[in-house]
Scaffold this motif. Structure first.
Motif, PDB file in Angstrom:
ATOM      1  N   LEU A  70      -5.957 -34.896  31.888  1.00 26.12           N
ATOM      2  CA  LEU A  70      -6.251 -35.124  33.303  1.00 26.12           C
ATOM      3  C   LEU A  70      -6.976 -33.936  33.916  1.00 26.12           C
ATOM      4  O   LEU A  70      -7.930 -34.095  34.672  1.00 26.12           O
ATOM      5  N   ARG A  71      -6.537 -32.725  33.564  1.00 28.22           N
ATOM      6  CA  ARG A  71      -7.193 -31.522  34.093  1.00 28.22           C
ATOM      7  C   ARG A  71      -8.644 -31.440  33.613  1.00 28.22           C
ATOM      8  O   ARG A  71      -9.550 -31.119  34.385  1.00 28.22           O
ATOM      9  N   ASP A  72      -8.872 -31.769  32.338  1.00 32.13           N
ATOM     10  CA  ASP A  72     -10.240 -31.746  31.809  1.00 32.13           C
ATOM     11  C   ASP A  72     -11.101 -32.838  32.441  1.00 32.13           C
ATOM     12  O   ASP A  72     -12.298 -32.638  32.675  1.00 32.13           O
ATOM     13  N   ALA A  73     -10.509 -34.001  32.710  1.00 33.03           N
ATOM     14  CA  ALA A  73     -11.258 -35.094  33.333  1.00 33.03           C
ATOM     15  C   ALA A  73     -11.651 -34.741  34.763  1.00 33.03           C
ATOM     16  O   ALA A  73     -12.720 -35.119  35.232  1.00 33.03           O
ATOM     17  N   ILE A  74     -10.791 -34.013  35.449  1.00 39.75           N
ATOM     18  CA  ILE A  74     -11.105 -33.606  36.828  1.00 39.75           C
ATOM     19  C   ILE A  74     -12.210 -32.566  36.830  1.00 39.75           C
ATOM     20  O   ILE A  74     -13.124 -32.620  37.649  1.00 39.75           O
ATOM     21  N   GLY A  75     -12.139 -31.623  35.903  1.00 37.31           N
ATOM     22  CA  GLY A  75     -13.176 -30.595  35.809  1.00 37.31           C
ATOM     23  C   GLY A  75     -13.250 -29.780  37.087  1.00 37.31           C
ATOM     24  O   GLY A  75     -12.252 -29.248  37.573  1.00 37.31           O
ATOM     25  N   THR A  76     -14.448 -29.718  37.678  1.00 35.75           N
ATOM     26  CA  THR A  76     -14.648 -28.941  38.903  1.00 35.75           C
ATOM     27  C   THR A  76     -14.620 -29.808  40.163  1.00 35.75           C
ATOM     28  O   THR A  76     -14.923 -29.321  41.252  1.00 35.75           O
TER      29      THR A  76
END
Length: 198
Positions: free
Chosen positions: A68-74
């Protein structure tokens, strides 16, 4: 039926209903599903984040927080959630809140859920030798609390739902990471044993 027994039955049913409600959900729920449920506003960007997280979940099923953190990115996700966040990293704070909502009420310990536990030492020999014992104890406590915060930031990278990080004695900190996969244990040990200079 006796009127007195009727009220006893009603009271028993109320207590049972309350106890069942307190244990809901009993087990952990899917983090991406809870992320989607907790959002108050959705647009195409939010839908893209969720679909990207689901694709990553297929490749890495044991790392929902990282997916989820990687999908959100910036992307800025603060306007999707009703939480008032006063943090330097609002995305991490929101994901921690969502992760707490997804965590089940029945907490399994390290023996049942798996995971790992570490005890790390804090070198307090470099603290100024003070003639006043109270100030040296106060500075040691301050150093321990700063070390706990540094370790908490390192643990947040692993996406553990409810880690236990607390001082133990005068110069040690105990860290328990329930639910940590076997693959992440060595990485966690390396990350947590790195020296931190306060």
């Amino acid at each position: 039926m006796n009127r007195n027994h009727f009220w006893k039955l009603v009271l028993i049913l109320l207590v049972l209903t309350w106890s069942v409600a307190e244990f809901y959900p009993p087990k952990n729920r899917n983090l991406i599903d809870v992320f989607q449920e907790q959002a108050i506003h959705r647009d195409t960007n939010f839908t893209t984040i969720v679909s990207r997280a689901r694709e990553m979940e297929k490749a890495r099923p044991n790392q929902p927080f990282n997916n989820l953190r990687d999908a959100i990115g910036t992307n800025d996700i603060t306007h999707y959630f009703p939480y008032k966040i006063a943090d330097t990293d609002p995305t991490r704070a929101i994901l921690n809140r969502v992760q707490q909502k997804a965590a089940g009420k029945i907490k399994l310990g390290l023996d049942l859920q798996g995971g790992t536990s570490f005890v790390v030492g804090v070198d307090t020999s470099h603290l100024e030798a003070s003639t006043n014992r109270d100030s040296s104890v106060e500075s040691r406590d301050r150093v321990l609390s700063q070390a706990v915060e540094v370790l908490r930031k390192r643990v947040d990278r692993f996406g553990v739902a409810e880690p236990l990080i607390q001082p133990m004695g005068d110069n040690r900190i105990v860290i328990q990471l329930p639910g940590l996969s076997e693959a992440d244990k060595d990485i966690a040990k390396t990350q947590l044993s790195k020296a931190a200079y306060l």
